[in-house]
Design an enzyme around this catalytic site. Structure first.
Site, mmCIF file in Angstrom:
data_model
loop_
_atom_site.group_PDB
_atom_site.id
_atom_site.type_symbol
_atom_site.label_atom_id
_atom_site.label_comp_id
_atom_site.label_asym_id
_atom_site.label_seq_id
_atom_site.Cartn_x
_atom_site.Cartn_y
_atom_site.Cartn_z
ATOM 1 N N HIS A 23 -3.022 10.092 -23.531
ATOM 2 C CA HIS A 23 -2.457 10.448 -21.655
ATOM 3 C C HIS A 23 -1.568 11.160 -21.391
ATOM 4 C CE1 HIS A 23 -3.562 10.523 -17.751
ATOM 5 N NE2 HIS A 23 -2.857 9.233 -17.735
ATOM 6 N N LYS A 82 5.214 4.410 -6.834
ATOM 7 C CA LYS A 82 4.282 3.679 -7.322
ATOM 8 C C LYS A 82 4.088 3.338 -5.810
ATOM 9 C CE LYS A 82 0.705 3.760 -9.249
ATOM 10 N NZ LYS A 82 -0.493 3.908 -10.787
ATOM 11 N N LYS A 118 -6.029 -0.857 -9.408
ATOM 12 C CA LYS A 118 -6.845 -0.191 -9.763
ATOM 13 C C LYS A 118 -7.498 -0.990 -11.042
ATOM 14 C CE LYS A 118 -6.340 4.425 -8.471
ATOM 15 N NZ LYS A 118 -6.725 6.632 -9.044
ATOM 16 N N GLU A 159 4.779 9.855 -17.838
ATOM 17 C CA GLU A 159 4.461 9.578 -16.032
ATOM 18 C C GLU A 159 5.667 9.422 -15.373
ATOM 19 O OE1 GLU A 159 1.358 9.469 -14.722
ATOM 20 O OE2 GLU A 159 -0.037 9.471 -16.295
ATOM 21 N N HIS A 194 -7.103 15.548 -17.497
ATOM 22 C CA HIS A 194 -8.080 14.792 -18.190
ATOM 23 C C HIS A 194 -9.315 15.080 -18.622
ATOM 24 C CE1 HIS A 194 -7.732 11.633 -14.376
ATOM 25 N NE2 HIS A 194 -6.630 11.211 -15.720
ATOM 26 N N ASN A 238 -1.846 11.476 -8.713
ATOM 27 C CA ASN A 238 -2.646 12.460 -10.389
ATOM 28 C C ASN A 238 -2.284 13.875 -10.111
ATOM 29 O OD1 ASN A 238 -4.601 10.669 -10.799
ATOM 30 N ND2 ASN A 238 -5.813 10.638 -8.650
ATOM 31 N N ARG A 274 -16.884 -13.103 -8.916
ATOM 32 C CA ARG A 274 -16.721 -11.873 -7.610
ATOM 33 C C ARG A 274 -14.935 -11.460 -7.237
ATOM 34 N NH1 ARG A 274 -21.475 -14.562 -5.107
ATOM 35 N NH2 ARG A 274 -22.944 -13.003 -5.637
ATOM 36 N N GLU A 297 -6.775 5.287 -1.909
ATOM 37 C CA GLU A 297 -7.558 6.540 -2.401
ATOM 38 C C GLU A 297 -7.940 7.155 -1.017
ATOM 39 O OE1 GLU A 297 -6.252 9.099 -6.245
ATOM 40 O OE2 GLU A 297 -7.377 7.556 -6.397
ATOM 41 N N ARG A 342 -2.339 8.718 -2.290
ATOM 42 C CA ARG A 342 -2.512 7.723 -3.370
ATOM 43 C C ARG A 342 -3.013 9.041 -4.163
ATOM 44 N NH1 ARG A 342 -3.843 2.169 -5.760
ATOM 45 N NH2 ARG A 342 -4.007 2.424 -7.503
ATOM 46 N N HIS A 364 -2.826 15.694 -13.401
ATOM 47 C CA HIS A 364 -3.740 15.603 -14.057
ATOM 48 C C HIS A 364 -4.891 15.562 -13.835
ATOM 49 C CE1 HIS A 364 -1.152 11.799 -14.087
ATOM 50 N NE2 HIS A 364 -1.684 11.177 -15.274
HETATM 51 N N1 GLY Z 1 -3.138 5.830 -12.141
HETATM 52 C C1 GLY Z 1 -2.801 6.916 -10.396
HETATM 53 C C2 GLY Z 1 -3.641 5.661 -9.181
HETATM 54 O O1 GLY Z 1 -3.205 4.907 -9.866
HETATM 55 O O2 GLY Z 1 -3.237 6.264 -8.536
#
Ligand code: GLY
Length: 352
Positions: free
Chosen positions: A256, A219, A137, A179, A244, A237, A115, A229, A233, A240
């Site tokens: 990407h 960031k 993430k 990016e 995507h 994107n 966990r 998010e 956040r 994006h």
């Molecule tokens: N790559 C976008 C984020 O980390 O939210």
């Protein structure tokens, strides 16, 4: 500029993004806090990542399949088995050294084992340094889609050593720059000013420490304000939504960052149409991306297919496609109810 030392990210815990000239001494120091560690490195980096001075008797190094193949449940399952066999406990750690796929995977295994145990991210690609490894993430891919299985689980530290980038191909370096450029548009015009002064990719390589530092600063600020998010956040994107869709249509054969470059040109056109982005700021998208050999157009016949894919994107909402657009540099806006006619018109302007 002289190398800064660290930026703090505030998420479920506080952690530093450390800038160093010697990632291995930094990692060696960190893992001393744990009885044992599991090191994850992609096979393609086996001959370049020297862990002999770091790995201790109870530690283990596992070489992963390359690229996206490592972000698979079969790899996770194997790593759970290894973690069990080596008796990895809550007081132990995982260290992921590699590109974005490796740090996504390492973080996911760390999130799910017992966990949640501590982990460290050592990104070796530009995209990893400025994006994937920052923000907590973690995740893997599945037949249902890319990155649909995952967890928010921040590392204890991100260690950035830009000397890894010396060996990075121009294509991958450019893809990472997409990016950086995105970050410039949403949050730091100085990034765009610096890149505008570079004549080519070599010029960008020469100032990469400052570009990484500035990108991570933006960031870290966004992620610290909205880790899970909620809404803010989503500005990360920018560009994006179409990207995507293009990646899926191309079966992930494009980098990407290459798909993001096309997506940035598209969202700039859309922002020009519906959010008042100026002619000059629109033009800057294309000129800056082209300068670093990034693609800025896509097939004219693909719009209907891409529209369907955008509507199915995990980031779109039940009510329709929600884009992150730009009013002006450093001023992102949400575009919630764009007509299909405007989406098509913007697409025609980036069509090849
Ligand atoms: N790559 C976008 C984020 O980390 O939210």
């Amino acid at each position: 500029m002289s190398k800064p030392t660290e930026i703090i990210v505030r998420s479920e815990h506080e952690y530093p993004v450390r800038f160093t000239d010697s990632w291995s001494s930094e990692v060696a120091q960190d893992v001393k806090r744990y009885e044992k560690s599991l090191f994850l490195v992609p096979k393609s980096l086996e001959s370049t990542i020297d862990l002999t001075d770091i790995v201790r008797e109870k530690d283990l190094i596992f070489y992963l399949p390359d690229a996206e193949a490592q972000k698979d449940i079969s790899v996770v399952s194997k790593l759970w088995e290894i973690a069990g066999k080596m008796g990895l406990r809550r007081s132990d750690a995982i260290v992921g050294i590699g590109g974005g796929a490796t740090t996504d995977l390492a973080g996911f295994v760390a999130a799910t084992w017992l966990r949640g145990i501590d982990w460290y991210a050592v990104p070796t690609s530009l995209a990893g340094m400025v994006d994937a490894a920052i923000g907590g993430k973690t995740g893997i891919n599945s037949p249902a889609g890319k990155n649909l299985i995952g967890s928010f689980h921040s590392p204890q530290k991100v260690i950035i050593d830009s000397s890894f980038l010396i060996g990075l191909s121009d294509r991958d370096f450019s893809a990472g720059l997409a990016e950086v450029i995105k970050t410039g548009f949403i949050g730091d015009r100085n990034i765009l000013n610096l890149l505008s002064e570079c004549r080519n990719l070599e010029g960008a390589r020469a100032i990469i420490d400052e570009l990484i530092f500035r990108s991570v600063t933006v960031k870290a600020k966004v992620v610290s304000a909205d880790f899970k998010e909620g809404k803010l956040r989503e500005i990360l994107n920018y560009g994006h939504t179409l990207a995507h869709a293009i990646e899926r249509r191309e079966n992930y054969q494009l980098r990407h960052g290459e798909a993001v470059a096309i997506g940035l040109c598209y969202i700039a056109e859309l922002s020009h149409l519906v959010a008042g982005l100026s002619d000059s700021e629109l033009a800057l998208h294309r000129s800056i991306l082209e300068r670093f050999n990034l693609p800025v157009t896509y097939q004219s016949s693909a719009f209907d297919e891409l529209l369907g894919l955008m509507a199915g994107d995990k980031k779109s909402r039940a009510q329709g496609i929600r884009f992150v657009g730009l009013k002006r540099i450093e001023e992102p806006v949400w575009l919630e109810s764009v007509s299909q006619a405007d989406m098509r018109l913007a697409y025609e302007r980036i069509s090849s």
